[in-house]
Design an enzyme around this catalytic site. Sequence first.
Site, PDB file in Angstrom:
ATOM      1  N   SER A   1      -6.920  -1.057   0.583  1.00 51.43           N
ATOM      2  CA  SER A   1      -6.887  -1.933   0.612  1.00 51.43           C
ATOM      3  C   SER A   1      -6.889  -2.985   1.773  1.00 51.43           C
ATOM      4  O   SER A   1      -5.992  -2.773   2.879  1.00 51.43           O
ATOM      5  CB  SER A   1      -6.072  -2.661  -0.358  1.00 51.43           C
ATOM      6  OG  SER A   1      -5.531  -4.253  -0.143  1.00 51.43           O
ATOM      7  N   GLY A   2      -7.307  -4.167   1.807  1.00 50.14           N
ATOM      8  CA  GLY A   2      -7.713  -4.626   3.348  1.00 50.14           C
ATOM      9  C   GLY A   2      -6.790  -5.301   3.873  1.00 50.14           C
ATOM     10  O   GLY A   2      -6.113  -5.208   5.054  1.00 50.14           O
TER      11      GLY A   2
ATOM     12  N   ALA B   1      -7.992  -3.618  -3.501  1.00 55.37           N
ATOM     13  CA  ALA B   1      -7.710  -2.193  -5.162  1.00 55.37           C
ATOM     14  C   ALA B   1      -7.009  -2.440  -6.351  1.00 55.37           C
ATOM     15  O   ALA B   1      -7.503  -1.054  -6.569  1.00 55.37           O
ATOM     16  CB  ALA B   1      -6.151  -1.683  -3.892  1.00 55.37           C
TER      17      ALA B   1
ATOM     18  N   ASN C   1       4.579   1.180  -3.127  1.00 57.73           N
ATOM     19  CA  ASN C   1       4.424   0.053  -3.059  1.00 57.73           C
ATOM     20  C   ASN C   1       6.038  -0.784  -3.014  1.00 57.73           C
ATOM     21  O   ASN C   1       5.887  -1.572  -2.517  1.00 57.73           O
ATOM     22  CB  ASN C   1       3.841  -0.993  -3.502  1.00 57.73           C
ATOM     23  CG  ASN C   1       3.496  -1.208  -5.396  1.00 57.73           C
ATOM     24  OD1 ASN C   1       3.883  -0.308  -5.671  1.00 57.73           O
ATOM     25  ND2 ASN C   1       4.095  -2.040  -5.885  1.00 57.73           N
TER      26      ASN C   1
ATOM     27  N   CYS D   1       7.361  -9.768  -9.881  1.00 54.29           N
ATOM     28  CA  CYS D   1       7.346 -11.082  -9.909  1.00 54.29           C
ATOM     29  C   CYS D   1       5.479 -11.790  -9.766  1.00 54.29           C
ATOM     30  O   CYS D   1       5.374 -12.629 -10.045  1.00 54.29           O
ATOM     31  CB  CYS D   1       8.093 -11.453  -8.277  1.00 54.29           C
ATOM     32  SG  CYS D   1       7.081 -10.194  -7.256  1.00 54.29           S
TER      33      CYS D   1
END
Length: 377
Positions: free
Chosen positions: A198-199, A74, A150, A322
Amino acid sequence: MTAPLYLDHLASTPLDPEVLDAMRPWLDPAAVGNPHAARHRPGWRAAEAIDAARAEVAALVGARPGEILFTGGATEANNLALLGGTPEGWPAVASAIEHPSVLACLPELAARGHRTATLPVGADGTADLDALRKLLAGRPALVSLMAANNEIGTIQPLEDAARICAEAGALLHTDAVQILSTGTIDVRALDLAFLSLSGHKLYGPMGIGALFVREGIPLRPLLHGGGQQQGRRAGTLPTALCIGLGAACRIARQRRSADAKHLTILRERLFAALRHELPDLRRNGSAEHGLPGCLNVSLPGLDAADLLLDLPELALSTGSACSTGSPEPSHVLRAIGLSPEAAHGSLRFGLGRGTTEADVDRATARIAEAIRARDRR
């Protein structure tokens, strides 16, 4: 050593066994064949398998197979949409809580002569659509607004944003990475120009993603040296990974409704249990319009990174950046108004298909126990 209880599905989901089974034949040495080799049967066979996978990806978002480009993930898809899809002379607008792979494109676009702007969000992370109208003001631009965040899980009002963009003649890109395992996006209904996925956020393999590019939208390639994928993305496609992504998309279409229901119940159970044990706990993001598997919370006076050192049996994320090892607090949490201290005291829970009520209860008990132990020191 016992593996930690995995509660970080927003960072990466485990590979679905059915996806692995679909990929396995293409990992065998006998499956040799470059899918772009058009002169022999092994190449044809690989190309046909990739075409079938491309159709599955397209079906997940309501696209045509020819509108799907496979990418390395992505991050590449987001970069390709913004850096390759922003028309010459057009401004680019991105929300303040976009993924870094979107926000990092703005300085590059500015260096190329584009005007750029950041769209503010409210206290729950919802994009300020009045501000979007003012930023566009009838002028065309490329707008990037993620479908769901996210970190805090807020689901954006894409339909309303799409109408505003259509009125201004703007192109709309959405980073749909987080939403597609539990939610539905139809690129036709929204008239999207671009969509990234995204996978490894769909229980598929790492190292593979895709970009939807609406038919007729110009796209400048980022990679050069090959004419693959209609000349829009150079590079030999990884057959096994493409097939894995296709399988993951097929399974997501079958499971997303049931998964959403399951994860919503678990998320609310987790929040209620944490609030019972820790009454000062604050929820970050939209409680009404949030990802089923995402819960982001803050506790006054807590240093989340230090707390996780006391919880090696739990795999969780904090509110710090992070991904880069930066000590700075999350740009998402700062954008919704949290102080640096509150951002550093934030924990993100990413629940997944395999998460159970027992897992949620165990995590709650251990976190409460660890915090009380720290208070007694």
